[in-house]
Scaffold this active site. Sequence first.
Site, PDB file in Angstrom:
ATOM      1  N   ALA A  66     120.601   6.206  39.395  1.00 16.21           N
ATOM      2  CA  ALA A  66     120.741   6.900  40.678  1.00 16.21           C
ATOM      3  C   ALA A  66     120.981   5.847  41.759  1.00 16.21           C
ATOM      4  O   ALA A  66     120.526   4.698  41.636  1.00 16.21           O
ATOM      5  CB  ALA A  66     119.467   7.676  40.988  1.00 16.21           C
ATOM      6  N   GLY A 111     119.221   6.806  35.555  1.00 13.26           N
ATOM      7  CA  GLY A 111     120.017   8.031  35.403  1.00 13.26           C
ATOM      8  C   GLY A 111     121.219   7.845  34.495  1.00 13.26           C
ATOM      9  O   GLY A 111     121.687   8.816  33.890  1.00 13.26           O
ATOM     10  N   GLU A 134     112.983   2.387  36.328  1.00 13.37           N
ATOM     11  CA  GLU A 134     112.412   3.019  37.527  1.00 13.37           C
ATOM     12  C   GLU A 134     111.058   2.435  37.916  1.00 13.37           C
ATOM     13  O   GLU A 134     110.726   2.331  39.090  1.00 13.37           O
ATOM     14  CB  GLU A 134     112.267   4.541  37.302  1.00 13.37           C
TER      15      GLU A 134
HETATM   16  N1  COA Z   1     122.056   1.967  43.201  1.00 16.29           N
HETATM   17  C1  COA Z   1     122.811   1.453  44.189  1.00 16.29           C
HETATM   18  N2  COA Z   1     123.556   0.350  44.042  1.00 16.29           N
HETATM   19  C2  COA Z   1     123.542  -0.261  42.858  1.00 16.29           C
HETATM   20  C3  COA Z   1     122.776   0.205  41.781  1.00 16.29           C
HETATM   21  C4  COA Z   1     122.006   1.391  41.986  1.00 16.29           C
HETATM   22  N3  COA Z   1     121.288   1.942  41.006  1.00 16.29           N
HETATM   23  N4  COA Z   1     122.956  -0.619  40.725  1.00 16.29           N
HETATM   24  C5  COA Z   1     123.814  -1.569  41.125  1.00 16.29           C
HETATM   25  N5  COA Z   1     124.163  -1.364  42.415  1.00 16.29           N
HETATM   26  C6  COA Z   1     125.087  -2.163  43.244  1.00 16.29           C
HETATM   27  C7  COA Z   1     124.394  -3.405  43.807  1.00 16.29           C
HETATM   28  O1  COA Z   1     123.682  -3.101  44.971  1.00 16.29           O
HETATM   29  C8  COA Z   1     125.599  -4.273  44.050  1.00 16.29           C
HETATM   30  O2  COA Z   1     126.261  -3.829  45.229  1.00 16.29           O
HETATM   31  P1  COA Z   1     126.718  -4.911  46.361  1.00 16.29           P
HETATM   32  O3  COA Z   1     127.731  -5.771  45.651  1.00 16.29           O
HETATM   33  O4  COA Z   1     127.297  -4.062  47.432  1.00 16.29           O
HETATM   34  O5  COA Z   1     125.482  -5.665  46.732  1.00 16.29           O
HETATM   35  C9  COA Z   1     126.526  -3.953  42.883  1.00 16.29           C
HETATM   36  O6  COA Z   1     126.126  -2.662  42.418  1.00 16.29           O
HETATM   37  C10 COA Z   1     126.408  -4.920  41.737  1.00 16.29           C
HETATM   38  O7  COA Z   1     125.027  -5.048  41.418  1.00 16.29           O
HETATM   39  P2  COA Z   1     124.281  -6.472  41.325  1.00 16.29           P
HETATM   40  O8  COA Z   1     122.817  -6.195  41.378  1.00 16.29           O
HETATM   41  O9  COA Z   1     124.838  -7.417  42.319  1.00 16.29           O
HETATM   42  O10 COA Z   1     124.754  -6.937  39.868  1.00 16.29           O
HETATM   43  P3  COA Z   1     123.939  -7.768  38.773  1.00 16.29           P
HETATM   44  O11 COA Z   1     124.908  -8.024  37.675  1.00 16.29           O
HETATM   45  O12 COA Z   1     123.229  -8.921  39.384  1.00 16.29           O
HETATM   46  O13 COA Z   1     122.810  -6.748  38.229  1.00 16.29           O
HETATM   47  C11 COA Z   1     121.963  -4.608  37.483  1.00 16.29           C
HETATM   48  C12 COA Z   1     123.190  -5.553  37.621  1.00 16.29           C
HETATM   49  C13 COA Z   1     122.492  -3.284  36.942  1.00 16.29           C
HETATM   50  C14 COA Z   1     120.958  -5.217  36.501  1.00 16.29           C
HETATM   51  C15 COA Z   1     121.296  -4.431  38.864  1.00 16.29           C
HETATM   52  O14 COA Z   1     122.300  -4.031  39.803  1.00 16.29           O
HETATM   53  C16 COA Z   1     120.211  -3.393  38.887  1.00 16.29           C
HETATM   54  O15 COA Z   1     119.106  -3.685  38.486  1.00 16.29           O
HETATM   55  N6  COA Z   1     120.519  -2.177  39.402  1.00 16.29           N
HETATM   56  C17 COA Z   1     119.540  -1.140  39.596  1.00 16.29           C
HETATM   57  C18 COA Z   1     119.215  -0.450  38.293  1.00 16.29           C
HETATM   58  C19 COA Z   1     118.136   0.585  38.513  1.00 16.29           C
HETATM   59  O16 COA Z   1     117.033   0.300  38.929  1.00 16.29           O
HETATM   60  N7  COA Z   1     118.481   1.851  38.189  1.00 16.29           N
HETATM   61  C20 COA Z   1     117.558   2.949  38.292  1.00 16.29           C
HETATM   62  C21 COA Z   1     117.590   3.554  39.646  1.00 16.29           C
HETATM   63  S1  COA Z   1     116.420   4.879  39.768  1.00 16.29           S
END
Ligand code: COA
Length: 261
Positions: A66, A111, A134
């Site tokens: 999400a 999600g 989460e």
């Molecule tokens: N919601 C909003 N934005 C998200 C996102 C999410 N769930 N997951 C990734 N993004 C965005 C980041 O903010 C970033 O945007 P930006 O370039 O504008 O800053 C872009 O996607 C790339 O993510 P980034 O974190 O820079 O890449 P990474 O390779 O270092 O890490 C993940 C990748 C997927 C491990 C990390 O983005 C992450 O942990 N995301 C959240 C996952 C999560 O908690 N999901 C459950 C939500 S309830």
Amino acid sequence: MSEQEVLYEVVDGIATITINRPTKYNALNMAVRDALSDFFKKAEEDDSVRVVILTGAGEKAFAAGADITGFPGRDSTEIRPAAKAGQDLSVFIESMSKPVIAAVNGFALGGGCELAMACDIRYASANARFGQPEILLGIIPGYGGTVRLPRLVGLGIAKELVFTGDQIKADEALRVGLVNKVFESIEALHEGVKELAVKLVEKPGVAIKLAKQSLNNAWQQSLRDSLAFELDVFCQTFDTEDKEEGVAAFLEKRKPEFKHK
Ligand code: COA
């Protein structure tokens, strides 16, 4: 607009739905979730569609969960409709009359993992990562993660994943039964998914629908109720034209031509 953030294409009976926010790792905002609902409904209503594929655009993510930017300041009352809509989407996918294949091409977190779990079959590329992170945000899965994950991988592994928020690699997801197959590249994944979809397009549609219903039912109900349900839907297949065709084709030593009736 939401329709560009989710792409929809139908070719030869196969509908492909692609989450298209690659720069945001295909995070599921409200517009994306609504567009996904619309396209899954469209695929269900279109009789020419026999199989659906769900995937993510780009080489990084299927869906990283999400959209977290929508969380700050929202309380339980405000988040409930969004979570309910996510759950409803997962239930719709699961209840569709057609097989849905998840082509997991990268991160399937939160999600994203939950949407993949609502699909019937999951294939992944080697770079795919699965998890329910989460807990790291101080919350828990809300699109069915605490419900489908233990059913798919067992309670102990589900608890470990949900409590730690750790990600697992594709080979580990394969080992625990979260995915059916792993491909070495994203190209190979899409080829493998297409091969499976083409195989399923040729299968008798009514029997596929009833088999899916019975398998889903068995996942939720008692053995006795599930057997009663299976008996009903098994008998229904004997009223189809496809059963006459399938049996005749076998006896005549030829390929069946199913009409999905
Ligand atoms: N919601 C909003 N934005 C998200 C996102 C999410 N769930 N997951 C990734 N993004 C965005 C980041 O903010 C970033 O945007 P930006 O370039 O504008 O800053 C872009 O996607 C790339 O993510 P980034 O974190 O820079 O890449 P990474 O390779 O270092 O890490 C993940 C990748 C997927 C491990 C990390 O983005 C992450 O942990 N995301 C959240 C996952 C999560 O908690 N999901 C459950 C939500 S309830």
